[in-house]
Design an enzyme around this catalytic site. Structure first.
Site, PDB file in Angstrom:
ATOM      1  N   CYS A 142      -2.223  33.375   9.747  1.00 55.13           N
ATOM      2  CA  CYS A 142      -2.014  34.156  10.971  1.00 55.13           C
ATOM      3  C   CYS A 142      -1.564  33.271  12.120  1.00 55.13           C
ATOM      4  O   CYS A 142      -2.317  33.045  13.074  1.00 55.13           O
ATOM      5  CB  CYS A 142      -3.284  34.914  11.301  1.00 55.13           C
ATOM      6  SG  CYS A 142      -3.642  36.083  10.012  1.00 55.13           S
TER       7      CYS A 142
ATOM      8  N   GLU B  87       0.824  -1.216   0.000  1.00 55.04           N
ATOM      9  CA  GLU B  87       0.000   0.000   0.000  1.00 55.04           C
ATOM     10  C   GLU B  87       0.857   1.265   0.000  1.00 55.04           C
ATOM     11  O   GLU B  87       0.782   2.072   0.925  1.00 55.04           O
ATOM     12  CB  GLU B  87      -0.871   0.037   1.259  1.00 55.04           C
ATOM     13  CG  GLU B  87      -1.822  -1.116   1.407  1.00 55.04           C
ATOM     14  CD  GLU B  87      -2.521  -1.115   2.759  1.00 55.04           C
ATOM     15  OE1 GLU B  87      -3.672  -1.559   2.817  1.00 55.04           O
ATOM     16  OE2 GLU B  87      -1.915  -0.663   3.754  1.00 55.04           O
TER      17      GLU B  87
HETATM   18  N1  LLP Z   1      -1.366   1.805   4.611  1.00 55.43           N
HETATM   19  C1  LLP Z   1      -1.812   2.230   5.801  1.00 55.43           C
HETATM   20  C2  LLP Z   1      -2.631   1.327   6.608  1.00 55.43           C
HETATM   21  C3  LLP Z   1      -1.492   3.536   6.257  1.00 55.43           C
HETATM   22  O1  LLP Z   1      -1.935   3.928   7.450  1.00 55.43           O
HETATM   23  C4  LLP Z   1      -0.710   4.388   5.436  1.00 55.43           C
HETATM   24  C5  LLP Z   1      -0.363   5.727   5.885  1.00 55.43           C
HETATM   25  C6  LLP Z   1      -0.273   3.893   4.205  1.00 55.43           C
HETATM   26  C7  LLP Z   1      -0.618   2.598   3.810  1.00 55.43           C
HETATM   27  C8  LLP Z   1       0.555   4.720   3.259  1.00 55.43           C
HETATM   28  O2  LLP Z   1       1.782   5.056   3.801  1.00 55.43           O
HETATM   29  P1  LLP Z   1       2.871   5.812   2.895  1.00 55.43           P
HETATM   30  O3  LLP Z   1       3.333   4.865   1.808  1.00 55.43           O
HETATM   31  O4  LLP Z   1       2.217   7.007   2.310  1.00 55.43           O
HETATM   32  O5  LLP Z   1       3.944   6.165   3.850  1.00 55.43           O
HETATM   33  N2  LLP Z   1       0.212  12.601   7.075  1.00 55.43           N
HETATM   34  C9  LLP Z   1       1.506  11.998   7.311  1.00 55.43           C
HETATM   35  C10 LLP Z   1       1.548  10.575   6.828  1.00 55.43           C
HETATM   36  C11 LLP Z   1       0.527   9.704   7.507  1.00 55.43           C
HETATM   37  C12 LLP Z   1       0.525   8.293   6.978  1.00 55.43           C
HETATM   38  C13 LLP Z   1      -0.648   7.549   7.472  1.00 55.43           C
HETATM   39  N3  LLP Z   1      -0.760   6.206   6.982  1.00 55.43           N
HETATM   40  C14 LLP Z   1       2.579  12.843   6.624  1.00 55.43           C
HETATM   41  O6  LLP Z   1       2.253  13.854   6.021  1.00 55.43           O
HETATM   42  O7  LLP Z   1       3.769  12.524   6.732  1.00 55.43           O
END
Ligand code: LLP
Length: 441
Positions: free
Chosen positions: A365, A294
């Protein structure tokens, strides 16, 4: 060989004959002029290339399913491209499901995650025949069981588990450690399987799911995670005689926001995962499982940049120089939320040499609305265009209307052409849901 997640810029980035930055064959200064700023730009070629790199890296393991994590950036047009590249989708909300359904994505290729899915969202998933639901807790098992009875449908599920793995990333984006809000603790797996076996005739347990965190630079954590997943899967098979053969390894591969970041390539990740599967299956004398991946950030981050226009400047006597731009924490909350760092360059007259250290401040702000601190840039003037790199993931998807500002537009750039894929919001969008009760009129 480097893969796209290991570059700080989209792979099509060049300096053109006008001395401006160009991405996807499009002059960024022209884009800023034509569409206004702030502006999100997505390079279609970088996006498609990284999808293909994932497929190449796992070619040796044909039992791989790629499920793009929509939470990184979910739009109707991008979903079409990602699906066209052979990816399915990981979704975490009714809104993401609705977006994909509306874009004509086959719901069989969708996997529904989340730690507190609502009854309505689960119902939507059952009605739409979503391919897999990753069940996070006992409460959800009960809700889903009721729905299978109501709709008289079989539903394929995975159990989300917390493998107890700590990875070295920001505390807010670690998820696989034991004290986490996500998934079943390893000690609860037996109870969950027993509950399914004894009470849920139409819940078909296909396997296990875990996700250890985000912006990960290590490979060993994936080796360990796969080992735990296969061990637990084999325990279930042996103990309960259920034919479970799927593991979902989650996402998390990091990207190169700045020169200091050194994420592994997708090939390094695939080698680690595949060798862990081989070692583990040999040791346990069990068949190779079907796997799900994922990735979110590593698919879309590098393809995206954000353009801003320079406005006011402030030199603090004996202190920092602040350059203010026309966006900030509402279109990119990551610097203020996670102390995230970004690479920034001027997009017009790029032959100017960097001559001062400045701090780029957002327009909101809040003192904390700083996009990047103490960076080398040329002497900037009003109306210069700044380009922030690696803003494809978790920028638009986490954006807000703070200070009642309208969200920026997003354009897709490819071979010198652009298409609007998200319209810029208007003031009417801002007041769309406001209601003045009659007694106040
Ligand atoms: N699968 C699950 C169950 C997840 O919770 C996430 C991300 C992913 C896949 C994808 O992960 P990635 O490949 O994008 O690292 N808002 C935060 C990131 C939060 C990620 C949450 N879960 C940021 O801006 O760094």
């Amino acid at each position: 060989m480097k893969t796209t997640n290991q570059f700080t810029k989209p792979i099509t980035t060049v300096i053109n004959s006008k001395n401006n930055l160009e991405i996807g064959g499009c002059d960024l200064v022209d884009l800023a002029k034509n569409y206004g700023t702030p502006l999100y730009v997505i390079d279609e070629k970088s996006l498609r290339t990284i999808c293909q790199e994932y497929k190449n890296a796992f070619r040796e393991y044909p039992k791989t399913n790629f499920m793009y994590a929509s939470k990184a950036l979910c739009t109707s047009a991008l979903s079409k491209i990602i699906s066209d590249e052979g990816f399915g989708f990981d979704v975490v909300s009714g809104g993401e499901i609705y977006t994909l359904k509306n874009a004509g994505i086959n719901m069989k290729n969708v996997l529904f995650n989340g730690s507190n899915k609502t009854f309505e969202e689960l119902e939507m998933a059952v009605q739409y025949d979503i391919g897999r639901i990753s069940v996070d807790n006992f409460y959800e098992l009960e809700l889903l069981n009721d729905l299978t009875i109501k709709y008289s449908k079989n539903v394929n599920i995975l159990l989300r588990i917390t493998p107890g793995i700590e990875c070295h990333t920001h505390e807010y984006i670690q998820t696989g450690h034991s004290d986490s809000k996500f998934g079943f603790d390893l000690t609860q797996i037996d109870d969950a399987v027993n509950f399914i076996k004894n009470n849920c005739k139409k819940l078909i347990l296909k396997g296990l799911h875990a996700h250890i965190g985000s912006q990960i630079f290590e490979t060993q954590v994936y080796y360990d995670e796969v080992k735990i997943l296969i061990n637990e899967l084999t325990n279930i098979k042996n103990k309960y005689g259920i034919s479970v053969d799927e593991i979902n390894i989650g996402g998390g591969l990091g990207v190169k926001y700045t020169e200091d970041d050194n994420p592994p390539s997708i090939f390094e990740i695939s080698n680690t995962i595949i060798s862990s599967i081989k070692d583990c299956c040999k040791e346990l004398n069990t068949d190779y499982p079907m796997i799900y991946l994922e990735p979110g950030r590593s698919i879309i981050s590098t393809a995206g940049v954000t353009l801003y226009t320079v406005g006011s400047q402030k030199q603090v006597p004996n202190g920092r120089k602040y350059i203010a731009v026309d966006g900030g924490m509402a279109d990119n909350p990551r610097p203020s939320m996670y102390q995230a760092k970004y690479h920034v360059e001027v997009a017009n007259n790029v032959n100017r040499t960097n001559s001062e250290v400045v701090t780029v401040a957002g327009r909101y702000c809040e003192s904390g609305d700083i996009l990047v601190k103490d960076v080398d840039l040329p002497m900037l003037e009003k109306n210069d265009i700044l380009c922030f790199f690696n803003t494809g993931a978790y920028n638009y998807s986490m954006s807000s209307n703070y200070n009642r500002t309208a969200k920026p537009a997003m354009v897709l750039a490819n071979s010198g052409k652009t298409d609007i894929i998200i319209k810029r919001e208007t003031f009417d969008d801002i007041i769309r849901n406001d209601v003045i009760p009659n007694r106040l009129r």
